[in-house]
Design a protein around this motif. Sequence first.
Motif, mmCIF file in Angstrom:
data_model
loop_
_atom_site.group_PDB
_atom_site.id
_atom_site.type_symbol
_atom_site.label_atom_id
_atom_site.label_comp_id
_atom_site.label_asym_id
_atom_site.label_seq_id
_atom_site.Cartn_x
_atom_site.Cartn_y
_atom_site.Cartn_z
ATOM 1 N N SER A 1 19.192 50.046 74.641
ATOM 2 C CA SER A 1 20.045 49.502 73.858
ATOM 3 C C SER A 1 20.676 48.394 74.476
ATOM 4 O O SER A 1 21.004 48.165 75.626
ATOM 5 C CB SER A 1 21.159 50.737 73.605
ATOM 6 N N GLY A 2 21.136 47.448 73.638
ATOM 7 C CA GLY A 2 21.712 46.012 73.821
ATOM 8 C C GLY A 2 20.697 44.890 74.434
ATOM 9 O O GLY A 2 20.976 44.061 75.056
ATOM 10 N N THR A 3 19.017 45.479 74.303
ATOM 11 C CA THR A 3 18.128 44.463 75.025
ATOM 12 C C THR A 3 17.098 44.135 73.917
ATOM 13 O O THR A 3 17.032 45.057 73.012
ATOM 14 C CB THR A 3 17.650 45.028 76.156
ATOM 15 N N ARG A 4 16.261 43.311 74.190
ATOM 16 C CA ARG A 4 15.059 43.151 73.398
ATOM 17 C C ARG A 4 13.970 42.959 74.445
ATOM 18 O O ARG A 4 14.043 42.628 75.607
ATOM 19 C CB ARG A 4 15.221 41.869 72.452
ATOM 20 N N ALA A 5 12.721 43.427 74.100
ATOM 21 C CA ALA A 5 11.535 43.312 75.082
ATOM 22 C C ALA A 5 10.537 42.209 74.529
ATOM 23 O O ALA A 5 10.336 42.181 73.344
ATOM 24 C CB ALA A 5 10.845 44.413 75.107
ATOM 25 N N VAL A 6 10.162 41.326 75.560
ATOM 26 C CA VAL A 6 9.143 40.276 75.021
ATOM 27 C C VAL A 6 8.013 40.271 75.977
ATOM 28 O O VAL A 6 8.034 40.635 77.164
ATOM 29 C CB VAL A 6 9.893 38.942 75.402
ATOM 30 N N VAL A 7 6.831 40.544 75.660
ATOM 31 C CA VAL A 7 5.307 40.964 76.175
ATOM 32 C C VAL A 7 4.666 39.296 76.235
ATOM 33 O O VAL A 7 4.601 38.911 75.431
ATOM 34 C CB VAL A 7 4.578 41.829 75.502
ATOM 35 N N GLY A 8 4.359 39.088 77.615
ATOM 36 C CA GLY A 8 3.519 37.910 77.749
ATOM 37 C C GLY A 8 2.425 38.225 78.618
ATOM 38 O O GLY A 8 2.031 39.358 79.059
#
Length: 713
Positions: free
Chosen positions: A499-506
């Motif tokens: 909660s309160g975050t976002r995930a980015v995949v690289g």
Amino acid sequence: MFHGIGRAVVRHPIWTIVAWVIAAFAIVATAPGLPSNSDQSSFLPKSYESIQALELQSKAFPSAFTPSAIVLYSRTDGQKLTPADLKDVQRVTDGLGAKGIDEVQKVVPGTPSKDGKYDLALVQMDSRNAGQPKQADAAKTLREDAKELSAGTRLDVKVGGSAAQALDQQESSERGNALVGIGTFVIILVTLLIIFRAPILAVLPLVLIGLVSAVANGLIAYATKLFGLQANSSISAMLIVVLFGVGTDYFLFLMFRYRERLRAGDEPKEAMINAVGRVGEAIASAAGAVIIAFLALVLSSLGFLRQMGPALAIAVGATLIAGLTLIPAVVSLIGPKVFWPSKSWQKEPENARFAALGHLVRRRPALVAAVSGVLMVALALGALGFKATFDLAAGSMPKTKESMVVQTRMQAAYSAGAADPTQVYVTSSDGKPLDEGALPAFVAELKGVDGVADSRLAALSKDGETANIAVTLKYDAAKDEAISAVGKVRDTAHANAPSGTRAVVGGTSAIYKDINTAVEHDYKTVFPVAAVLIMIILGLLLRSVVAPWYLMASVGLGFGATLGATVLIFQKGEGHSGLMFLLPVIMYLFVIAIGTDYNILMIARLREEAREGREPREAAGEALRHAGPTVAAAGFILAATFATMMLAGNSLLSEMGFAVSFGIVVAAFVMAMFFTPSLTALIGRAAWWPGHGDRTTAAEPSVPGREDARELV
């Protein structure tokens, strides 16, 4: 218009040639250099997640790096590394870091394999120069220094990774490039000697196209600087292929027509004026179609295609201008001596084979259309099995190359994705530090994804707002399975981000995943836009709204047949896991764009025959009889030129060479010679509706000797 151009050039050949030479010298001498750019963020738009991950990494973890090279240590006898061996490993690693090798920023120890037989060192290089030749040079130096430092030990030290792969690819391609270059020149020379039996004519296009190539490169450099285009030096090889392919075609179209006008009794200079006047419109239309197709690439999502499109369009534009000015000027200055020592240009050949083919099209157009159409449809069905692959390294060099040996051993000793893990960045979306207590559960969710071998919390940013989670896949980063697995990782990361975050995949697999998405986008935008624009050009040339439809349909069938044949040969026949992911785009560039030339030239000749008062079937037969030799010669040279790529010795160039050469064969010998003329014969005068381009107009200039000329297109 084209008669006027021809007249001006032929009357002032010296001034035309001098103008070209001065322009070439001025452009080459003053043009800026083309930049070298390998920044991944310019390859894909910033809207793609993998590029967002790169940007987030550079901000939150500026010292983090993906290794450009990997040093793999093992014992020469294949046994487990002993404590003494591990000391040697540390000494060699420290020694490599202390060497001060150009481009190498640091060398850090890696993780030993679970079986104890292997250990690693990870090499960081300047990310701004990724993919540049200087990093391949650094890999070469690393190999030399590693052997020197490990001398006298029981260690077998090998260097792999992206920089080493670039070095091995470069070395593998040297012999192939030499063979391709020699093969191209030999094919053009020998074929032109056979056709014209004249050494001057065989050498002339190579010299003139060389001059045009210098001008085109300079103009591209100017356009890059003036209009902010994103061209770079990597397009030079592609430019050479396009210039020699298109340039030789236009040279042949003009010389066949010039020779025919001489046979019809024209005075030499008048023969060239009439040749330019008659064939100029077809050449200009064909070049216009190619230019439009290349310019449509500016709509691509992929940066390097947007870079390539305008550059290739400029090259074709320069070739078109040369075809209408420089070539006629030089040939008219030499005169009929250009055919020396052959005397065959003085008499009209029987063209018995093409006369027989023309007779077949005239008598049985329905049968010819059906057979050629069914053949292309049957081959096109094979395209349904097309499968893209991103594993370019494996296909571009033998598996015995050092970097491939490292890759193979790492896949066996570590997880295949250990050398290039996927990065999942969890970053605060409200500006507050992350709740570290929520991260273990998130890491566990990622570890449970199908295709994931391991996941771990690698680092936290200094401000505590971003976490880097390293996800090791079970597959090599470029494999189709890895690209599929990274999609599942993304879904899981997005759905389970704290909660309160976002995930980015690289990471590499994520970049390939996004490239695949971008390519699919291009198929739905670039191809249709180019098709519509080419149809408009065809409509303007033929003054018809009917003919462009079946001409483009035949081009589409040819594209499908070419892709299908390539799938059958390489995927089904040779067992390749897939074909290079860019192969359909390359086929678009060379098969659809350049291959359309032959359709345009055949239909333009057919229209001329119809304007002579012939019935549709007779016009189709006569067009094939007289234009067939030209299309056959041009198609053979272009197809054989691309076929030389199969000599390079790696599967990627073999796929590319086969696909393009086969596509050109289909375009020239199936579509232009049979499918298009037979369909036009069947449709009849309706093919020219509403402009009635098959009718002679009062405004059309007369050409001396036209009543018996039967010019070749």
